[in-house]
Write a protein that holds these residues in place. Structure first.
Motif, PDB file in Angstrom:
ATOM      1  N   ASP A  66       0.801  -1.224   0.000  1.00 56.71           N
ATOM      2  CA  ASP A  66       0.000   0.000   0.000  1.00 56.71           C
ATOM      3  C   ASP A  66       0.833   1.274   0.000  1.00 56.71           C
ATOM      4  O   ASP A  66       0.408   2.297  -0.551  1.00 56.71           O
ATOM      5  N   ALA A  67       1.985   1.246   0.669  1.00 58.19           N
ATOM      6  CA  ALA A  67       2.762   2.476   0.801  1.00 58.19           C
ATOM      7  C   ALA A  67       4.224   2.137   1.061  1.00 58.19           C
ATOM      8  O   ALA A  67       4.559   1.056   1.566  1.00 58.19           O
ATOM      9  N   VAL A  68       5.083   3.086   0.702  1.00 57.05           N
ATOM     10  CA  VAL A  68       6.521   2.953   0.929  1.00 57.05           C
ATOM     11  C   VAL A  68       6.992   4.165   1.723  1.00 57.05           C
ATOM     12  O   VAL A  68       6.604   5.303   1.422  1.00 57.05           O
ATOM     13  N   VAL A  69       7.824   3.913   2.737  1.00 56.06           N
ATOM     14  CA  VAL A  69       8.462   4.990   3.496  1.00 56.06           C
ATOM     15  C   VAL A  69       9.951   4.957   3.172  1.00 56.06           C
ATOM     16  O   VAL A  69      10.665   4.032   3.568  1.00 56.06           O
ATOM     17  N   LEU A  70      10.415   5.940   2.397  1.00 57.77           N
ATOM     18  CA  LEU A  70      11.841   6.072   2.084  1.00 57.77           C
ATOM     19  C   LEU A  70      12.522   6.883   3.172  1.00 57.77           C
ATOM     20  O   LEU A  70      11.930   7.799   3.734  1.00 57.77           O
ATOM     21  N   GLN A  71      13.804   6.572   3.438  1.00 58.89           N
ATOM     22  CA  GLN A  71      14.552   7.313   4.454  1.00 58.89           C
ATOM     23  C   GLN A  71      15.922   7.768   3.962  1.00 58.89           C
ATOM     24  O   GLN A  71      16.598   8.534   4.654  1.00 58.89           O
ATOM     25  N   ARG A  72      16.339   7.268   2.789  1.00 56.53           N
ATOM     26  CA  ARG A  72      17.610   7.670   2.185  1.00 56.53           C
ATOM     27  C   ARG A  72      17.370   7.854   0.691  1.00 56.53           C
ATOM     28  O   ARG A  72      16.578   7.105   0.103  1.00 56.53           O
ATOM     29  N   PRO A  73      18.024   8.818   0.045  1.00 58.64           N
ATOM     30  CA  PRO A  73      17.714   9.102  -1.361  1.00 58.64           C
ATOM     31  C   PRO A  73      17.834   7.895  -2.288  1.00 58.64           C
ATOM     32  O   PRO A  73      17.020   7.724  -3.204  1.00 58.64           O
ATOM     33  N   HIS A  74      18.826   7.022  -2.076  1.00 62.79           N
ATOM     34  CA  HIS A  74      19.030   5.922  -3.024  1.00 62.79           C
ATOM     35  C   HIS A  74      18.005   4.806  -2.880  1.00 62.79           C
ATOM     36  O   HIS A  74      17.954   3.897  -3.722  1.00 62.79           O
TER      37      HIS A  74
END
Length: 335
Positions: A66-74
């Motif tokens: 359902d969703a993605v939580v990114l924490q670093r640009p790559h």
């Protein structure tokens, strides 16, 4: 919801995965930074599943994410390489920024400042403190602030040891930002103990500073969270020496345990540590003087610690943190 996130920040993730959702965390052989999988030193619920890249692709293709939580640009690149999905276009995505900007403070442009306005991939940026949101240049990207929430470790404070405790990961490598020089000055004037990764490297810096600091060289520890909390609770007070950082979860956890606080008056410390919970000062000698006073007056230290715990429970509750994240992610999934 089924949410994908990388295991980047152990304490923050420990709070985040206490919610009602299912959490997918990438795992790679040897558990490097891009694939740490489930925590080995924190207590995570069964709702956290670790999946290798092939398993993640199957989860997207067969179960749906359902969703993605990114924490670093790559991580946006890893998402596309491993799952074939583009962040913000093929799957609702938010970018969680843990830190204050590391370059020229008021002029550093966030790496997702432009991505956050792209018509083909909206990725809002979520900050963990209002100070961080103020300092980052995020351009026209949508932004939000969701402050920390912590699982209550319980009031464990005894203050039985006449020492000042600090938690600093990699204090030698992060010298100025972590305030390691401030830590050394306080340790020169008052007995101290230091916890965190890479603290053993401090020994050679402490020993030449005299007998009090040399004693601290024998009190350097790297412990799992549960053991860390038990150990911290026995120290008389907590020192947060950081010059430039986001709001440290170790600070909030120490306050929740019932420790009074000594800290520099910078970044978000002014909001996290009210006057009744501790002493903020830009003068390391003043911090050391208060440390010595509390070592001699355990009742005063305990009174500050009681207020510190009350403040954290009122302002950083886990249920509010989880509700805010659920609301934000739900809005992204169903705009």
């Amino acid at each position: 919801m089924r949410i994908l996130l990388w295991h980047v920040h152990g304490s923050w993730t420990t709070a985040f995965v206490q919610g009602e959702h299912e959490y997918l965390v990438p795992v790679l052989p040897g558990r490097p930074a891009d694939g740490r999988g489930r925590a080995e030193t924190w207590d995570w619920p069964a709702s956290v599943r670790e999946l290798d890249p092939a398993g993640l692709r199957r989860a997207f293709d067969e179960e749906g994410v359902d969703a993605v939580v990114l924490q670093r640009p790559h991580e946006a690149r890893l998402l596309r390489e491993w799952t074939g999905r583009r962040a913000g276009r093929d799957v609702p995505t938010v970018y969680l920024e843990h830190d204050a900007p590391g370059g020229p403070a008021a002029a550093t442009r966030h790496p997702l400042a432009d991505v956050g306005t792209a018509a083909d991939g909206l990725v809002p940026i979520v900050h963990v403190t209002r100070f961080n949101a103020l300092m980052w240049d995020t351009g026209k990207a949508r932004t939000a602030v969701i402050e920390h929430g912590i699982p209550d470790p319980g009031h464990r404070y005894t203050g039985e040891r006449e020492t000042i405790a600090a938690v600093v990961n990699e204090p030698v490598r992060r010298w100025r930002a972590a305030g390691t020089d401030v830590l050394l000055e306080v340790a020169r004037q008052a007995p101290a103990e230091v916890y965190g990764m890479g603290t053993s490297l401090l020994a050679e810096h402490l020993s030449p500073l005299g007998p009090t600091a040399a004693g601290a060289a024998d009190r350097l520890y790297d412990l799992p969270q549960a053991e860390l909390h038990d150990r911290l609770a026995g120290a008389r007070a907590y020192l947060h020496p950081y010059r430039w950082t986001s709001l440290g979860l170790a600070l909030l956890e120490a306050m929740a345990l019932g420790l009074p606080v000594l800290a520099l008056p910078v970044t978000a410390a002014y909001a996290a540590v009210p006057p009744e919970a501790g002493v903020l000062s830009a003068d390391p000698d003043e911090l050391a003087a208060v440390a010595r006073r509390w070592l001699a007056d355990p009742s005063e230290a305990a009174a500050y610690g009681k207020a510190a715990r009350e403040h954290v429970l009122a302002h950083y509750p886990l249920d509010l943190f989880l509700d805010r994240w659920t609301t934000l992610l739900t809005q992204e999934v169903s705009p």
